[in-house]
Design an enzyme around this catalytic site. Structure first.
Site, short mmCIF file in Angstrom:
data_model
loop_
_atom_site.label_atom_id
_atom_site.label_comp_id
_atom_site.label_asym_id
_atom_site.label_seq_id
_atom_site.Cartn_x
_atom_site.Cartn_y
_atom_site.Cartn_z
N HIS A 1 47.95 40.07 33.19
CA HIS A 1 48.43 38.83 32.58
C HIS A 1 49.80 38.43 33.11
CE1 HIS A 1 45.03 38.55 29.85
NE2 HIS A 1 45.11 39.87 29.78
N SER B 1 48.29 41.19 26.17
CA SER B 1 47.42 40.01 26.05
C SER B 1 47.23 39.52 24.62
CB SER B 1 46.07 40.31 26.67
OG SER B 1 45.44 41.37 25.99
N LYS C 1 41.57 36.75 36.85
CA LYS C 1 42.26 35.86 35.90
C LYS C 1 42.98 34.77 36.71
CE LYS C 1 42.74 39.63 32.51
NZ LYS C 1 41.45 39.52 31.86
N1 PLP Z 1 43.97 45.12 31.95
C1 PLP Z 1 44.28 44.10 31.13
C2 PLP Z 1 45.64 44.06 30.51
C3 PLP Z 1 43.34 43.10 30.83
O1 PLP Z 1 43.64 42.09 30.00
C4 PLP Z 1 42.06 43.17 31.45
C5 PLP Z 1 41.02 42.16 31.17
O2 PLP Z 1 40.80 41.72 30.09
C6 PLP Z 1 41.79 44.24 32.29
C7 PLP Z 1 42.75 45.19 32.53
C8 PLP Z 1 40.47 44.35 32.99
O3 PLP Z 1 40.43 43.43 34.05
P1 PLP Z 1 39.07 43.08 34.78
O4 PLP Z 1 38.49 41.90 34.07
O5 PLP Z 1 39.43 42.80 36.19
O6 PLP Z 1 38.21 44.29 34.66
#
Ligand code: PLP
Length: 419
Positions: free
Chosen positions: A234, A206, A265
């Site tokens: 992502h 990200s 997302k």
């Molecule tokens: N994994 C990644 C790569 C993320 O970017 C995010 C959120 O920012 C998460 C996990 C966590 O996701 P959630 O918002 O569903 O807890």
């Protein structure tokens, strides 16, 4: 009652005077010092308050209207899609506000089972399990799956939730250099002594918008008899010809064993996460995964949003293609203007600036021009690699993209980022 009032007083400045030397006063002093250090380091995170729905055009409280938003993970624009909202309202009316229970006591409704089945079908996997978030899915999986006999090999730039999930498990831990296949191979050789090896990586990262070399990772996994886990937060919904994710994009859907992803997302943006993969693994998670066992069921409205988002994506890949075209437009116009955009073909488009102050003042100046973007600097990204992260959505118009590029060009010239 009396004890409650006293406790509140202890934590207030007035109460603190009367109780100097107590643990509560010491705590207040320590916290204030720590907060001051965060402000002093220039890493304080301010939260801007949005007064409208999530979308490409926002209204901020305190006046800002007509702000163009380029920093949400709303890749497909489904957060405010009318059909997604209608599905949430219908689920709310039919199934209520919430379950007041974890899944295994009395918190499973037909819509939870339907969504799990739909997620598994979308990813072409055997089964799926829902969580309150992908953070929880990542927190739950490693501890439930791996024992001290096993090993996990993790990319050094994996998301914080993967890092935390791995910390919670008792497996042997190996950290390989970011997307460095030589280093992964060396670590896999070292890990041959363990019973089971699990390679864990973000599908798309990200902060840089770069995509894990899954083909090579899967080849190495095959060579060294390891399993592959990917976090597709992502990627789900928009990478690959049918939006299935990084594994579809790179042609390794049959080689990746476990996928964790988010409903928060691209898939409607409400909340929720999941694991999808082999049925016995999902069955085990239902028995052993702590964030699943000890946290409330997903609320029906949230389930309704995600379920409708998946229906829309399984009907057509037009939304994902529209986002890809807009991403291409932004990346090529910004590159032509003289900026360096990290990553490739991903809607996360980090505008690389290097200097932390430059990233901060440029992001502020972009907002003055009605464009909402965020600057990232150390410790979120490495020192000297500050950037402004732009995220493209299917619901940006070509004019929105062009307005953003024009504003970047003006602001970049003003602050010396462009000649
Ligand atoms: N994994 C990644 C790569 C993320 O970017 C995010 C959120 O920012 C998460 C996990 C966590 O996701 P959630 O918002 O569903 O807890």
């Amino acid at each position: 009652m009396w004890r409650g009032v006293a406790a509140v007083r202890l934590l207030r400045p007035g109460g603190a005077r009367a109780a100097s030397g107590t643990a509560a006063v010491q705590l207040r002093q320590r916290l204030e010092k720590e907060l001051e250090e965060i402000r002093g380091a220039g890493t304080w995170k301010n939260e801007r308050v949005i007064a409208s729905r999530q979308g490409p055009h926002l209204r901020l409280t305190g006046g800002g209207a007509g702000i163009l938003n380029f920093c949400a993970n709303n890749y497909l624009g489904l957060s405010s899609h009318p059909e997604v909202i209608r599905a949430a309202v219908e689920a709310l009316e039919k199934f209520g506000a919430g379950l007041s229970s974890v899944r295994f006591i009395c918190g499973t409704q037909s819509i939870h089972k339907d969504l799990e089945e739909k997620i598994a079908r979308f990813h072409q996997r055997e089964d799926a399990i829902l969580y309150a978030s992908c953070f929880d899915a990542n927190a739950g999986i490693f501890e439930a799956l791996l024992t001290p006999e096993d090993a996990v090999l993790s990319d050094e730039l994996n998301h914080a939730s993967i890092i935390d999930g791995i910390r919670l498990c008792k497996a042997n831990k190996y950290r390989y250099k970011h997307m460095d296949m030589q280093d992964l191979e060396a670590k896999l050789q070292e890990a041959q002594k363990h019973r089971l090896r699990l390679v864990a990586t973000d599908g798309a990262f990200s902060m840089d918008g770069d995509i894990a070399p899954l083909r090579e990772i899967c080849q190495l996994a095959q060579k060294y008899n390891a399993l592959v886990f990917i976090d597709e937060c992502h990627a789900t919904g928009f990478l690959g010809p049918n939006g299935r994710g990084t594994d579809e994009l790179l042609g390794v859907m049959d080689k990746v064993t476990i996928i964790n992803s988010t409903l928060g997302k691209a898939l409607g943006g409400a909340a929720g996460g999941y694991t999808t993969g082999p049925k016995p693994l999902i069955d085990l998670l239902r028995q052993r995964s702590r964030p699943y066992l000890f946290s409330n069921s997903l609320p029906p409205a949230v389930v309704g949003c995600a379920s409708k988002a998946l229906d829309l994506l399984m009907e057509s890949n037009a939304i994902a293609q529209s986002m890809a075209a807009k991403t291409q437009r932004f990346r090529s116009k910004m590159t032509a203007a003289g900026f360096t955009i990290s990553g490739k073909d991903h809607p996360i488009c980090p505008v690389m600036l290097g200097d932390a102050r430059l990233a901060a003042v440029m992001a502020e100046d972009m907002l003055n021009r009605g464009i909402y973007v965020i600057g990232f600097s150390y410790p979120v990204v490495p020192k000297g690699k500050a950037r402004i992260r732009v995220q493209i959505s299917a619901v940006h118009s070509d004019e929105d993209i062009d307005r953003c590029v024009e504003a970047f060009t003006e602001v970049g010239r003003k602050h010396g980022a462009l000649p």
